[in-house]
Design an enzyme around this catalytic site. Structure first.
Site, PDB file in Angstrom:
ATOM      1  N   THR A  50       0.825  -1.214   0.000  1.00  0.00           N
ATOM      2  CA  THR A  50       0.000   0.000   0.000  1.00  0.00           C
ATOM      3  C   THR A  50       0.860   1.266   0.000  1.00  0.00           C
ATOM      4  O   THR A  50       0.663   2.163  -0.831  1.00  0.00           O
ATOM      5  CB  THR A  50      -0.922  -0.018   1.226  1.00  0.00           C
ATOM      6  OG1 THR A  50      -1.732  -1.203   1.142  1.00  0.00           O
ATOM      7  CG2 THR A  50      -1.815   1.202   1.268  1.00  0.00           C
ATOM      8  N   ILE A  51       1.784   1.366   0.924  1.00  0.00           N
ATOM      9  CA  ILE A  51       2.618   2.572   1.015  1.00  0.00           C
ATOM     10  C   ILE A  51       3.748   2.544  -0.014  1.00  0.00           C
ATOM     11  O   ILE A  51       3.980   3.517  -0.734  1.00  0.00           O
ATOM     12  CB  ILE A  51       3.197   2.713   2.445  1.00  0.00           C
ATOM     13  CG1 ILE A  51       2.066   2.836   3.484  1.00  0.00           C
ATOM     14  CG2 ILE A  51       4.154   3.900   2.533  1.00  0.00           C
ATOM     15  CD1 ILE A  51       1.108   3.990   3.275  1.00  0.00           C
ATOM     16  N   GLY A  71       4.610   2.286  11.265  1.00  0.00           N
ATOM     17  CA  GLY A  71       4.286   1.051  11.964  1.00  0.00           C
ATOM     18  C   GLY A  71       5.409   0.596  12.869  1.00  0.00           C
ATOM     19  O   GLY A  71       5.215  -0.257  13.732  1.00  0.00           O
ATOM     20  N   CYS A 126       0.159   7.573   9.479  1.00  0.00           N
ATOM     21  CA  CYS A 126      -0.866   8.381   8.811  1.00  0.00           C
ATOM     22  C   CYS A 126      -1.608   9.266   9.804  1.00  0.00           C
ATOM     23  O   CYS A 126      -1.829  10.455   9.544  1.00  0.00           O
ATOM     24  CB  CYS A 126      -1.850   7.484   8.064  1.00  0.00           C
ATOM     25  SG  CYS A 126      -2.397   6.043   9.008  1.00  0.00           S
ATOM     26  N   ASN A 127      -1.980   8.708  10.945  1.00  0.00           N
ATOM     27  CA  ASN A 127      -2.709   9.504  11.936  1.00  0.00           C
ATOM     28  C   ASN A 127      -1.814  10.578  12.549  1.00  0.00           C
ATOM     29  O   ASN A 127      -2.251  11.722  12.726  1.00  0.00           O
ATOM     30  CB  ASN A 127      -3.255   8.587  13.043  1.00  0.00           C
ATOM     31  CG  ASN A 127      -4.518   7.871  12.603  1.00  0.00           C
ATOM     32  OD1 ASN A 127      -5.482   8.515  12.197  1.00  0.00           O
ATOM     33  ND2 ASN A 127      -4.519   6.556  12.664  1.00  0.00           N
ATOM     34  N   ARG A 155     -10.308   3.626  10.316  1.00  0.00           N
ATOM     35  CA  ARG A 155     -10.829   2.624   9.387  1.00  0.00           C
ATOM     36  C   ARG A 155     -10.295   1.257   9.845  1.00  0.00           C
ATOM     37  O   ARG A 155      -9.145   1.156  10.247  1.00  0.00           O
ATOM     38  CB  ARG A 155     -10.416   2.940   7.954  1.00  0.00           C
ATOM     39  CG  ARG A 155      -8.906   2.979   7.663  1.00  0.00           C
ATOM     40  CD  ARG A 155      -8.329   1.645   7.318  1.00  0.00           C
ATOM     41  NE  ARG A 155      -6.902   1.608   7.128  1.00  0.00           N
ATOM     42  CZ  ARG A 155      -6.035   1.238   8.061  1.00  0.00           C
ATOM     43  NH1 ARG A 155      -6.434   0.925   9.277  1.00  0.00           N
ATOM     44  NH2 ARG A 155      -4.745   1.153   7.781  1.00  0.00           N
ATOM     45  N   HIS A 213      -1.306   7.088  19.994  1.00  0.00           N
ATOM     46  CA  HIS A 213      -1.155   8.138  18.987  1.00  0.00           C
ATOM     47  C   HIS A 213      -0.643   9.441  19.599  1.00  0.00           C
ATOM     48  O   HIS A 213       0.146  10.155  18.987  1.00  0.00           O
ATOM     49  CB  HIS A 213      -2.475   8.365  18.257  1.00  0.00           C
ATOM     50  CG  HIS A 213      -3.035   7.115  17.678  1.00  0.00           C
ATOM     51  ND1 HIS A 213      -3.932   6.319  18.357  1.00  0.00           N
ATOM     52  CD2 HIS A 213      -2.815   6.485  16.499  1.00  0.00           C
ATOM     53  CE1 HIS A 213      -4.235   5.265  17.616  1.00  0.00           C
ATOM     54  NE2 HIS A 213      -3.582   5.338  16.483  1.00  0.00           N
ATOM     55  N   GLY A 214      -1.134   9.773  20.799  1.00  0.00           N
ATOM     56  CA  GLY A 214      -0.677  10.995  21.460  1.00  0.00           C
ATOM     57  C   GLY A 214       0.843  10.986  21.636  1.00  0.00           C
ATOM     58  O   GLY A 214       1.541  11.889  21.134  1.00  0.00           O
ATOM     59  N   HIS A 252      -9.556   7.580   7.817  1.00  0.00           N
ATOM     60  CA  HIS A 252      -9.748   7.827   9.237  1.00  0.00           C
ATOM     61  C   HIS A 252     -10.505   9.153   9.384  1.00  0.00           C
ATOM     62  O   HIS A 252     -10.389  10.034   8.526  1.00  0.00           O
ATOM     63  CB  HIS A 252      -8.407   8.009   9.953  1.00  0.00           C
ATOM     64  CG  HIS A 252      -7.467   6.853   9.830  1.00  0.00           C
ATOM     65  ND1 HIS A 252      -7.757   5.591  10.275  1.00  0.00           N
ATOM     66  CD2 HIS A 252      -6.196   6.771   9.350  1.00  0.00           C
ATOM     67  CE1 HIS A 252      -6.720   4.787  10.069  1.00  0.00           C
ATOM     68  NE2 HIS A 252      -5.769   5.473   9.491  1.00  0.00           N
ATOM     69  N   GLN A 271      -5.500   7.301   4.806  1.00  0.00           N
ATOM     70  CA  GLN A 271      -4.389   6.560   5.434  1.00  0.00           C
ATOM     71  C   GLN A 271      -3.390   6.040   4.413  1.00  0.00           C
ATOM     72  O   GLN A 271      -2.206   5.897   4.717  1.00  0.00           O
ATOM     73  CB  GLN A 271      -4.943   5.406   6.270  1.00  0.00           C
ATOM     74  CG  GLN A 271      -5.394   4.171   5.497  1.00  0.00           C
ATOM     75  CD  GLN A 271      -6.820   4.272   4.948  1.00  0.00           C
ATOM     76  OE1 GLN A 271      -7.495   5.287   5.127  1.00  0.00           O
ATOM     77  NE2 GLN A 271      -7.281   3.242   4.269  1.00  0.00           N
TER      78      GLN A 271
HETATM   79  N1  LIG Z   1      -1.667   1.170   5.093  1.00  0.00           N
HETATM   80  C1  LIG Z   1      -1.703   2.229   5.815  1.00  0.00           C
HETATM   81  O1  LIG Z   1      -2.766   2.746   6.051  1.00  0.00           O
HETATM   82  C2  LIG Z   1      -0.453   2.837   6.388  1.00  0.00           C
HETATM   83  C3  LIG Z   1      -0.418   4.205   6.614  1.00  0.00           C
HETATM   84  C4  LIG Z   1       0.750   4.797   7.095  1.00  0.00           C
HETATM   85  C5  LIG Z   1       1.830   4.008   7.428  1.00  0.00           C
HETATM   86  N2  LIG Z   1       1.748   2.660   7.222  1.00  0.00           N
HETATM   87  C6  LIG Z   1       2.946   1.893   7.593  1.00  0.00           C
HETATM   88  O2  LIG Z   1       3.631   1.577   6.423  1.00  0.00           O
HETATM   89  C7  LIG Z   1       4.263   0.313   6.561  1.00  0.00           C
HETATM   90  C8  LIG Z   1       3.812  -0.579   5.431  1.00  0.00           C
HETATM   91  O3  LIG Z   1       2.420  -0.744   5.534  1.00  0.00           O
HETATM   92  P1  LIG Z   1       1.531  -1.146   4.262  1.00  0.00           P
HETATM   93  O4  LIG Z   1       0.125  -0.848   4.634  1.00  0.00           O
HETATM   94  O5  LIG Z   1       2.086  -0.556   3.028  1.00  0.00           O
HETATM   95  O6  LIG Z   1       1.732  -2.714   4.263  1.00  0.00           O
HETATM   96  P2  LIG Z   1       1.384  -3.731   3.087  1.00  0.00           P
HETATM   97  O7  LIG Z   1       1.128  -5.011   3.735  1.00  0.00           O
HETATM   98  O8  LIG Z   1       0.379  -3.157   2.161  1.00  0.00           O
HETATM   99  O9  LIG Z   1       2.762  -3.807   2.273  1.00  0.00           O
HETATM  100  C9  LIG Z   1       3.899  -4.372   2.798  1.00  0.00           C
HETATM  101  C10 LIG Z   1       4.730  -4.926   1.689  1.00  0.00           C
HETATM  102  O10 LIG Z   1       5.907  -5.474   2.225  1.00  0.00           O
HETATM  103  C11 LIG Z   1       6.123  -6.767   1.681  1.00  0.00           C
HETATM  104  N3  LIG Z   1       6.844  -7.517   2.681  1.00  0.00           N
HETATM  105  C12 LIG Z   1       6.397  -8.294   3.669  1.00  0.00           C
HETATM  106  N4  LIG Z   1       7.409  -8.791   4.386  1.00  0.00           N
HETATM  107  C13 LIG Z   1       8.524  -8.328   3.812  1.00  0.00           C
HETATM  108  C14 LIG Z   1       9.904  -8.502   4.084  1.00  0.00           C
HETATM  109  N5  LIG Z   1      10.311  -9.251   5.094  1.00  0.00           N
HETATM  110  N6  LIG Z   1      10.776  -7.852   3.281  1.00  0.00           N
HETATM  111  C15 LIG Z   1      10.367  -7.090   2.272  1.00  0.00           C
HETATM  112  N7  LIG Z   1       9.069  -6.897   1.966  1.00  0.00           N
HETATM  113  C16 LIG Z   1       8.172  -7.517   2.743  1.00  0.00           C
HETATM  114  C17 LIG Z   1       4.749  -7.289   1.390  1.00  0.00           C
HETATM  115  O11 LIG Z   1       4.793  -8.251   0.361  1.00  0.00           O
HETATM  116  C18 LIG Z   1       4.052  -6.038   0.927  1.00  0.00           C
HETATM  117  O12 LIG Z   1       4.273  -5.837  -0.430  1.00  0.00           O
HETATM  118  C19 LIG Z   1       3.911  -0.171   7.951  1.00  0.00           C
HETATM  119  O13 LIG Z   1       4.902   0.265   8.849  1.00  0.00           O
HETATM  120  C20 LIG Z   1       2.637   0.563   8.231  1.00  0.00           C
HETATM  121  O14 LIG Z   1       2.385   0.699   9.612  1.00  0.00           O
HETATM  122  C21 LIG Z   1       0.665   2.078   6.673  1.00  0.00           C
END
Ligand SMILES: NC(=O)c1ccc[n+]([C@@H]2O[C@H](COP(=O)([O-])OP(=O)(O)OC[C@H]3O[C@@H](n4cnc5c(N)ncnc54)[C@H](O)[C@@H]3O)[C@@H](O)[C@H]2O)c1
Ligand SMILES: NC(=O)c1ccc[n+]([C@@H]2O[C@H](COP(=O)([O-])OP(=O)(O)OC[C@H]3O[C@@H](n4cnc5c(N)ncnc54)[C@H](O)[C@@H]3O)[C@@H](O)[C@H]2O)c1
Ligand SMILES: NC(=O)c1ccc[n+]([C@@H]2O[C@H](COP(=O)([O-])OP(=O)(O)OC[C@H]3O[C@@H](n4cnc5c(N)ncnc54)[C@H](O)[C@@H]3O)[C@@H](O)[C@H]2O)c1
Ligand SMILES: NC(=O)c1ccc[n+]([C@@H]2O[C@H](COP(=O)([O-])OP(=O)(O)OC[C@H]3O[C@@H](n4cnc5c(N)ncnc54)[C@H](O)[C@@H]3O)[C@@H](O)[C@H]2O)c1
Lengths: 338, 338, 338, 338
Positions: free
Chosen positions: A11-12, A110, A140-141, A168, A194-195, A220, A302
């Site tokens: 996602t990110i 995360g 994100c938050n 969400r 979060h705080g 969110h 997010q």
């Molecule tokens: N999705 C959100 O809403 C959001 C928002 C802000 C921050 N984040 C943070 O961003 C980070 C990534 O979240 P996301 O939502 O993109 O996760 P995600 O699950 O969508 O993507 C993670 C990616 O990493 C890969 N992956 C898994 N294990 C791995 C490894 N050992 N080595 C390399 N790649 C690996 C997965 O295949 C996947 O492509 C987290 O720290 C999360 O907390 C997420």
């Protein structure tokens, strides 16, 4: 030309990769992915060099017809800096890999704050990351709250922030996440984490947050109360200040935008890639002042709001542009602001 | 250059307007809208001439800063043909307006079949609309079923179709629609109106449909059983035929696409405008053959699948291209097929 | 007096325990539970002897103020028969425990059919369990289908059954289950495992099932097509037969019951414990006949429909009543039929 | 024996009727209903005399086999007092009917405060209704907030209350209500109407509320911040005070109750009619004190919490018992407190 490797293309990661690609001063050296699913296929079709995050699964990539450029180790070796966007907790496990290669890296929200020297928000503390090798772009938050806190803090001073985060339950592609029919205190204890996370950016800030999780996937929603130190003239004064912030979108009443559904529809209509809303979305009608007590509601996409922050953090780490220069370049290249 | 007016610029209207715009042989003369909300503002920003559908609300448009080009009556006068994409039932009320101007028009699937001479699906009965002044593009569900029926009918003959339509409760922007926590028989009576609607395209087809409404917003899902007249060699035979259909996307197992969330994510990654999926999405793994009994599941993006059909229907009405020519031009200009 | 131990006191276990308690010929020797949560506290308040399923967690029970009667081993020793209602797959692991004590046992539908000699449905094959030591009460969906199949099979003969199962994503207390906004093919392959599961009860039956999972918690909904061998007079004929089945509730149109929300509301109004609906709920309006093709829709309360089946299965195993005697005693004591 | 007529026998009306029925000092003279659906049938089966609210629909009742006792006019004539539980806004239209018969009446929280002389909460202002002919039982949310405010106000004094109300989109039987996948600011303006509504009970209270609507059906969730005038010793002090309130249930951490799903499951296990939770449900773990700033989260069962309040309001109007006497009689007869 800064060569950036993206480790974790989900996602990110995929959004950050696309954002880097449109910057004049950086390029994507490659992306690392664990499984050869539609996202990996998309990476290849988008023209990114794909690396295997997991050596044991190289055969699966071949079977799916994906041409691998190598393993994650090679990606790190070939990059000036890495954006780690692996799932929560995996980033910390990856840090030794980056250290071994002496490659600076960004982590995501995360991870625990301890994963890096600095917790980063472009609007609030760009400069603090300038000497760092490792930085964490806050979640994100936290990003959403920091962008709001910064101008209020500068203009009026802040006595206290109290916010409820109606989060969400999962992203649109996370079909195994719930709840289905519940609004869950999450965490039950107050203040939520979060705080303190906002305090990694604003160490002196007095802030209490409460978290809930609801059956939605798009954004969110924060209900925010800020007790200001100095009373603004009126709510209009606040509204104008927020309007002038580049990463805050204020929603006028006549727009008929009532929530995340219409917000995303609006962003998609405007041609935003993936319907991404990089800005905080503040409902103008909700901005209310009772003496020094400010109230408002904002929606946070997010999947998107941390994307420009990652781009800026890369420049902060590499040190070749100042905060204002970087932010304005990022805004312009991405098309931030409607 | 066919000048097309779009009356009703909502979920369907705005997509059809964008699709027309990229055709070499047509242009949008203007769009008519009732209220000056974010969708109207988007229309203006997209460069469309905006007309007021409701004369009483002209002042509201002015207040929102939207420059009106006139009223809907003027739009019809200035168009060679109109696409009516107003809410269900309003289209029929508008027909006298189009007749008064002697302007041919397309209606949408929310109207009764009697609103026009022909119920249209580009794959199934393009030719039938060639002499018509008025045609109705069948609904999203009927379009989805027609595209599936056509190749099966041609290749194997169809004895009977039985389908359950698990329909999304509302579009993402329709925040007042439910249900929240229920899977509702809708309608309770069987067959649902969808079967007869498919028969407006395939009059001889024996088809029974059952409808339900569930708390989702992204896509409909159909479970389909077709008893074929002639037994295919095997399921692979069917899969290959469906794969070769231009408006059917078959989802391979390794893609890791489990539902509408991942499908839309995939479409957004691919850069589709608004994440639109114009194609039926059939899960390859679901394609099963038991003797002459075929089973499969498909997802239908309700906001998008009728869009290319509208474009083709415009050409059928105006008569300047054949069906195959129009379909392939539409496919190419929109980017149909992944 | 048959002494029944209930191992696994969750959604199903607690309902079965309550149902056993109101039978004149059986009593609950005790219930085994893993964690001392509100459900365990409820067991004690309901007057059941509580046993620890996990010896390592005995202290936690004490801390929560729950008086343990012993461990699960002691419960089995003290019971004539055990109802195993542990999570899917755990039942099979528990079978050696029951064998060691030479204690007959019932398993639930989450186990593979191989866990026991017989797969049981009271309406369809009561007699087959009479010589067994171990029986499996089939799942909620299979129970619902079996009750429908039995009378149709007896009265008209069945050529083929085709059913789509629109399943609830999770029970109301399962807040970590999704999906939130998706209707997921589940499984994607066809036929789903439900068809073969019905065949454990009706080995000769030709049945194909398709499964989906949707964001609801209250009931499953089945859309069913049955091609009968002999054509009934009319739909009324079918309706009357279904009405006369004791564990089928037919919903008249004037009742204004449109789904699971109103069904549960109705059951709660009627004073049903936990709002449980032990009966299949068939919408009368949906019962449709096209030649030999019958269509209908039914809702199945996943938490409740297997409860009377468990009670009957206990009597089948112990052998002291015939099927009709047991069913009618169960119906009367529970209050089945509105 | 107070003869009470219930006009409007829906979600609230049927619960109030059942509650009145178990009081030693009152009885239900009859209930009035508009349509002969399952709820009306349930009323008759429960032994209530059913009156037609709408004379034009008397035939429909006859067709559904319901024996009418008369029309709503006759019900009012035959009652000492009426509980009006018709939909929002209809109560005000009904007031002339009650005046014509010189019959005192209770209205519900969906009406404007101006519908009656007093806005009522049993814990907060029982005495104020003692001279009134008409009183309004405040809404579910206002009742929930009033019960919390009362003891805090008495024991510590309140400087200010700030609350975010995360409201369920619709009741379980309201299948046409949304949203499906959105957390909507509702209303967008701040403060929401809930704060002023609490002030109809506590006129001096400084309170700001923010409202949202989410896709859930079971309970509202409130996040509450109260700045107290006098600092309590610690959070335990607060917890003990709330525990000692008869209409507040404090949820201990070990219970494993994480939201509305498990709360309702717990209430159903405990044998509560309709799973009703008449009490505010406060998570103990959430009770937090930062100086004079108290935070907590509570869940409110919208269908149930006003029920005991209606019973008490009837006694306040009729004047034959004091507040404490009435509340304790209501608690005992209903079984309030777990
Ligand atoms: N999705 C959100 O809403 C959001 C928002 C802000 C921050 N984040 C943070 O961003 C980070 C990534 O979240 P996301 O939502 O993109 O996760 P995600 O699950 O969508 O993507 C993670 C990616 O990493 C890969 N992956 C898994 N294990 C791995 C490894 N050992 N080595 C390399 N790649 C690996 C997965 O295949 C996947 O492509 C987290 O720290 C999360 O907390 C997420
Ligand atoms: N949304 C879908 O999933 C979908 C799919 C296929 C077909 N359709 C059909 O397409 C048609 C349009 O549906 P939609 O979902 O786009 O609706 P919509 O509500 O999104 O858009 C309708 C538009 O028409 C405008 N409008 C309302 N009254 C009008 C009037 N009197 N004159 C002119 N404009 C008016 C509205 O302002 C709005 O912009 C309906 O027949 C519907 O059944 C909808
Ligand atoms: N919930 C339904 O809708 C439903 C319907 C029909 C059949 N079933 C089947 O019934 C069985 C039980 O399902 P459920 O929904 O009641 O599950 P559940 O999770 O609600 O309850 C299971 C109980 O077993 C306990 N438990 C867990 N591990 C244990 C162990 N090792 N030993 C003893 N107890 C243990 C848990 O604490 C819990 O109390 C499964 O086979 C399931 O497939 C469930
Ligand atoms: N449902 C809740 O969550 C809730 C909570 C607290 C307060 N309230 C308030 O209680 C009142 C009733 O709400 P409800 O949820 O029970 O509504 P409801 O729709 O469930 O029930 C209303 C009943 O009134 C009947 N009715 C409709 N028009 C009538 C008329 N003209 N005369 C007589 N009867 C008529 C309907 O048939 C129905 O039986 C409203 O003021 C509402 O705001 C509701």
């Amino acid at each position: 030309m800064l060569r950036v490797g993206v480790n974790g293309y989900g996602t990110i990661g995929k959004r950050v990769a696309d954002a880097i690609r449109v910057q004049p001063d950086m390029e994507v050296s490659g992306v690392a992915k664990r499984s050869p699913d539609y996202v990996a296929i998309g990476a290849e079709e988008a023209g990114f060099r794909v690396y295997a995050a997991d050596e044991d699964r190289i055969d699966e990539f071949t079977a799916a017809g994906i041409d691998l450029a190598g393993t994650v180790d090679e990606l790190v070796a070939d990059s000036d800096v890495v954006v780690d966007a692996t799932p929560s907790g995996v980033g910390a496990q990856n840090r030794p890999l980056y250290e071994r290669h002496d490659t600076p890296a960004l982590f995501q929200g995360g991870e625990d704050a301890t994963v890096a020297e600095v917790s980063f928000n472009a609007r609030a503390n760009y400069d603090e990351a300038e000497d760092a090798d490792y930085a964490r772009v806050v979640s994100c938050n936290t990003t959403g709250l920091s962008r709001l806190v910064a101008p209020l803090h500068e203009n009026y001073g802040i006595e206290k922030v109290r916010a409820t985060l109606v989060r969400r339950g999962g992203d649109p592609d996370q079909t195994d996440r719930g709840p289905i029919n519940d609004a869950l205190p999450d965490p039950v204890s107050i203040p939520s984490h979060h705080g303190p996370d906002v305090q990694t950016v604003f160490p002196e800030l007095d802030i209490d947050t409460i978290g809930l999780k609801v059956p939605t996937t798009m954004m969110h929603v924060h209900t925010v109360n800020v007790t200001l130190e100095n009373e603004p003239d009126d709510a209009t004064d606040i509204r104008e200040r927020l309007r002038s912030e580049d990463r805050i979108l204020t929603i006028p009443e006549y727009a008929g935008i009532d929530g995340a559904g219409t917000l995303k529809d609006f962003a998609l209509d405007a041609g935003r890639p993936r319907g991404d809303i990089w800005e905080n979305c503040v409902w103008e009608e909700s901005i209310t002042l009772q003496g020094r007590d400010l109230y408002l509601m904002q929606a946070i996409h997010q999947e998107a709001d941390v994307v420009p922050e990652n781009v800026d953090a890369l420049r902060a780490l590499s040190g070749h542009l100042t905060g204002p220069e970087s932010r304005s370049l990022t805004n312009e290249t991405l098309g931030i602001g409607f």
